[in-house]
Design a protein around this motif. Structure first.
Motif, PDB file in Angstrom:
ATOM      1  N   PRO A  43       0.941  -1.237  -0.101  1.00 18.83           N
ATOM      2  CA  PRO A  43      -0.121   0.090  -0.059  1.00 18.83           C
ATOM      3  C   PRO A  43       1.051   1.234   0.069  1.00 18.83           C
ATOM      4  CG  PRO A  43      -0.639  -1.689   1.834  1.00 18.83           C
ATOM      5  CD  PRO A  43       0.494  -1.893   1.076  1.00 18.83           C
ATOM      6  N   ILE A  44       0.229   2.457  -0.649  1.00 15.05           N
ATOM      7  CA  ILE A  44       0.950   3.592  -0.589  1.00 15.05           C
ATOM      8  C   ILE A  44       1.332   4.048   0.916  1.00 15.05           C
ATOM      9  CG2 ILE A  44       1.058   6.230  -0.848  1.00 15.05           C
ATOM     10  CD1 ILE A  44      -0.766   5.286  -3.500  1.00 15.05           C
ATOM     11  N   TYR A  45       2.617   4.315   1.156  1.00 17.98           N
ATOM     12  CA  TYR A  45       3.101   4.541   2.580  1.00 17.98           C
ATOM     13  C   TYR A  45       2.482   5.900   3.023  1.00 17.98           C
ATOM     14  CZ  TYR A  45       5.553   5.985   6.617  1.00 17.98           C
ATOM     15  OH  TYR A  45       5.526   6.375   8.113  1.00 17.98           O
ATOM     16  N   SER A  46       2.136   5.648   4.106  1.00 17.39           N
ATOM     17  CA  SER A  46       1.522   6.838   5.001  1.00 17.39           C
ATOM     18  C   SER A  46       1.823   6.261   6.820  1.00 17.39           C
ATOM     19  CB  SER A  46       0.080   7.299   5.008  1.00 17.39           C
ATOM     20  OG  SER A  46      -0.833   6.111   5.788  1.00 17.39           O
ATOM     21  N   ILE A  47       2.091   7.273   7.454  1.00 14.35           N
ATOM     22  CA  ILE A  47       2.357   7.238   8.858  1.00 14.35           C
ATOM     23  C   ILE A  47       0.802   6.518   9.520  1.00 14.35           C
ATOM     24  CG2 ILE A  47       1.558   9.385   9.712  1.00 14.35           C
ATOM     25  CD1 ILE A  47       4.292   7.364  11.006  1.00 14.35           C
ATOM     26  N   ASP A  48      -0.133   6.898   8.976  1.00 17.34           N
ATOM     27  CA  ASP A  48      -1.303   6.126   9.558  1.00 17.34           C
ATOM     28  C   ASP A  48      -1.404   4.692   9.256  1.00 17.34           C
ATOM     29  OD1 ASP A  48      -2.126   8.563  10.615  1.00 17.34           O
ATOM     30  OD2 ASP A  48      -3.341   8.886   8.634  1.00 17.34           O
ATOM     31  N   ARG A  49      -1.137   4.351   7.903  1.00 13.21           N
ATOM     32  CA  ARG A  49      -0.997   2.953   7.830  1.00 13.21           C
ATOM     33  C   ARG A  49      -0.038   1.989   8.648  1.00 13.21           C
ATOM     34  NH1 ARG A  49      -1.926   4.320   2.115  1.00 13.21           N
ATOM     35  NH2 ARG A  49      -3.906   3.870   1.628  1.00 13.21           N
ATOM     36  N   GLU A  50       1.134   2.750   8.538  1.00 10.47           N
ATOM     37  CA  GLU A  50       2.229   2.066   9.565  1.00 10.47           C
ATOM     38  C   GLU A  50       1.724   2.173  10.993  1.00 10.47           C
ATOM     39  OE1 GLU A  50       6.630   2.805  10.999  1.00 10.47           O
ATOM     40  OE2 GLU A  50       5.828   4.206   9.670  1.00 10.47           O
ATOM     41  N   LYS A  51       1.132   2.907  11.554  1.00 10.13           N
ATOM     42  CA  LYS A  51       0.532   2.903  12.852  1.00 10.13           C
ATOM     43  C   LYS A  51      -0.599   1.815  13.138  1.00 10.13           C
ATOM     44  CE  LYS A  51       1.614   7.520  14.513  1.00 10.13           C
ATOM     45  NZ  LYS A  51       1.275   8.802  14.767  1.00 10.13           N
ATOM     46  N   ASP A  52      -1.335   2.017  12.122  1.00  8.99           N
ATOM     47  CA  ASP A  52      -2.505   0.857  12.209  1.00  8.99           C
ATOM     48  C   ASP A  52      -2.139  -0.761  11.607  1.00  8.99           C
ATOM     49  OD1 ASP A  52      -4.252   2.847  12.633  1.00  8.99           O
ATOM     50  OD2 ASP A  52      -5.058   3.102  10.536  1.00  8.99           O
ATOM     51  N   ASN A  53      -1.206  -0.737  10.748  1.00 11.14           N
ATOM     52  CA  ASN A  53      -0.889  -2.131  10.446  1.00 11.14           C
ATOM     53  C   ASN A  53       0.529  -2.642  10.533  1.00 11.14           C
ATOM     54  OD1 ASN A  53      -3.824  -2.390   9.355  1.00 11.14           O
ATOM     55  ND2 ASN A  53      -2.966  -1.107   7.761  1.00 11.14           N
ATOM     56  N   GLY A  54       1.440  -1.710  10.949  1.00 13.22           N
ATOM     57  CA  GLY A  54       2.889  -1.966  10.886  1.00 13.22           C
ATOM     58  C   GLY A  54       3.467  -2.059   9.656  1.00 13.22           C
ATOM     59  N   ILE A  55       4.676  -2.432   9.479  1.00 14.12           N
ATOM     60  CA  ILE A  55       5.565  -2.492   8.350  1.00 14.12           C
ATOM     61  C   ILE A  55       5.290  -3.792   7.686  1.00 14.12           C
ATOM     62  CG2 ILE A  55       7.854  -2.671   7.107  1.00 14.12           C
ATOM     63  CD1 ILE A  55       8.758  -0.632   9.809  1.00 14.12           C
ATOM     64  N   PRO A  56       4.806  -3.563   6.174  1.00 13.19           N
ATOM     65  CA  PRO A  56       4.643  -4.820   5.458  1.00 13.19           C
ATOM     66  C   PRO A  56       5.625  -5.838   5.441  1.00 13.19           C
ATOM     67  CG  PRO A  56       3.825  -2.673   4.139  1.00 13.19           C
ATOM     68  CD  PRO A  56       4.423  -2.499   5.543  1.00 13.19           C
ATOM     69  N   TRP A  93       8.764   2.662   2.711  1.00 16.28           N
ATOM     70  CA  TRP A  93       8.635   1.448   3.638  1.00 16.28           C
ATOM     71  C   TRP A  93       9.805   0.951   4.382  1.00 16.28           C
ATOM     72  CZ3 TRP A  93       4.231   0.859   6.452  1.00 16.28           C
ATOM     73  CH2 TRP A  93       2.879   1.119   5.798  1.00 16.28           C
ATOM     74  N   THR A  94      10.585   0.609   3.502  1.00 15.87           N
ATOM     75  CA  THR A  94      11.992   0.228   3.992  1.00 15.87           C
ATOM     76  C   THR A  94      12.650   1.067   4.667  1.00 15.87           C
ATOM     77  OG1 THR A  94      12.072  -1.323   2.021  1.00 15.87           O
ATOM     78  CG2 THR A  94      14.019  -1.279   3.241  1.00 15.87           C
ATOM     79  N   SER A  95      12.633   2.427   4.523  1.00 15.62           N
ATOM     80  CA  SER A  95      13.214   3.378   5.343  1.00 15.62           C
ATOM     81  C   SER A  95      12.779   3.362   7.135  1.00 15.62           C
ATOM     82  CB  SER A  95      13.258   4.733   4.814  1.00 15.62           C
ATOM     83  OG  SER A  95      12.227   5.314   4.863  1.00 15.62           O
ATOM     84  N   ARG A  96      11.563   2.934   7.054  1.00 17.73           N
ATOM     85  CA  ARG A  96      10.920   2.830   8.344  1.00 17.73           C
ATOM     86  C   ARG A  96      11.328   1.797   9.212  1.00 17.73           C
ATOM     87  NH1 ARG A  96       9.286   7.343  10.009  1.00 17.73           N
ATOM     88  NH2 ARG A  96       7.638   6.399  11.458  1.00 17.73           N
ATOM     89  N   ILE A  97      12.040   0.849   8.520  1.00 11.79           N
ATOM     90  CA  ILE A  97      12.708  -0.161   9.299  1.00 11.79           C
ATOM     91  C   ILE A  97      14.115   0.184   9.707  1.00 11.79           C
ATOM     92  CG2 ILE A  97      13.928  -2.491   9.162  1.00 11.79           C
ATOM     93  CD1 ILE A  97      11.904  -2.983   6.692  1.00 11.79           C
ATOM     94  N   ASP A  98      14.755   0.798   8.938  1.00 12.36           N
ATOM     95  CA  ASP A  98      16.152   1.574   9.337  1.00 12.36           C
ATOM     96  C   ASP A  98      16.334   2.597   8.134  1.00 12.36           C
ATOM     97  OD1 ASP A  98      18.772   2.141   9.819  1.00 12.36           O
ATOM     98  OD2 ASP A  98      19.509  -0.048   9.839  1.00 12.36           O
ATOM     99  N   MET A  99      16.628   3.833   8.310  1.00 10.83           N
ATOM    100  CA  MET A  99      17.050   4.828   7.604  1.00 10.83           C
ATOM    101  C   MET A  99      18.228   4.554   6.795  1.00 10.83           C
ATOM    102  SD  MET A  99      14.899   7.576   7.489  1.00 10.83           S
ATOM    103  CE  MET A  99      15.959   8.947   6.793  1.00 10.83           C
ATOM    104  N   LYS A 100      18.949   3.448   7.148  1.00 11.28           N
ATOM    105  CA  LYS A 100      20.451   3.219   6.775  1.00 11.28           C
ATOM    106  C   LYS A 100      19.780   1.902   5.541  1.00 11.28           C
ATOM    107  CE  LYS A 100      23.493   4.562  10.163  1.00 11.28           C
ATOM    108  NZ  LYS A 100      23.723   5.737  10.376  1.00 11.28           N
TER     109      LYS A 100
END
Length: 175
Positions: A43-56, A93-100
């Motif tokens: 899904p298109i990244y959004s902070i709301d999706r991340e908070k609701d469903n976590g990182i795919p 999405w991947t940068s939400r796991i680690d900015m590096k």
């Protein structure tokens, strides 16, 4: 050496995919894995999706593949002077796991387009932002006027000068 490569495009007829396949075919004695970004659709990244469903799960798989590679080659397609939506979404999405995201992996960044600009805008953006995402960019190359410089049937560069530049760029991965 384990080389991970992908075109930053989700087009089935991607000229950047043709370029990345040719580039990897020029690397001797390497284990090559070429990713298809369509396998990482989310899904298109959004902070709301991340908070609701976590990182795919696909984002974690993408991150893990980068971490397992000794080198990465990316060929960027350019949409309106920037990254494709497909690449940008996976990257976000991947940068939400680690900015590096690129985990200090040695990289060669490529780009091409049908026009004379050779997707230099997106390549410039990628090269300039690379240090913020732990990308160890060893070399970068733009291939202008793709269809004038690449034989799609043979799957290879026909311009000797550009081919030499690509060979030199790829040699940097071994250093």
């Amino acid at each position: 050496m384990k080389v991970l490569a992908f075109a930053a495009s989700n087009s089935r007829q991607s000229i950047n995919n043709a370029l990345v396949k040719y580039a990897t075919s020029q690397i001797e004695n390497a284990e090559i894995e070429i990713l298809d970004l369509n396998d990482f659709e989310m899904p298109i990244y959004s902070i709301d999706r991340e908070k609701d469903n976590g990182i795919p799960e696909q984002a974690q798989k993408f991150y893990d593949k980068i971490g397992a590679a000794d080198a990465v080659i990316v060929s960027f397609a350019e949409h309106n002077g920037s990254y494709t939506a497909a690449y940008k979404n996976i990257f976000d999405w991947t940068s939400r796991i680690d900015m590096k995201v690129y985990q200090n992996t040695p990289m060669v960044l490529l780009a091409t387009s049908p026009g004379p600009g050779g997707a230099q805008s997106v390549l410039g953006a990628a090269v300039n932002s690379a240090p913020y995402f732990a990308a160890d960019v060893k070399a970068h190359l733009s291939v202008p006027s793709f269809f004038d410089n690449f034989d799609m049937e043979a799957g290879k560069l026909t311009n000797g000068e550009i081919n030499d530049a690509l060979s030199n760029a790829l040699k940097q991965l071994a250093n």
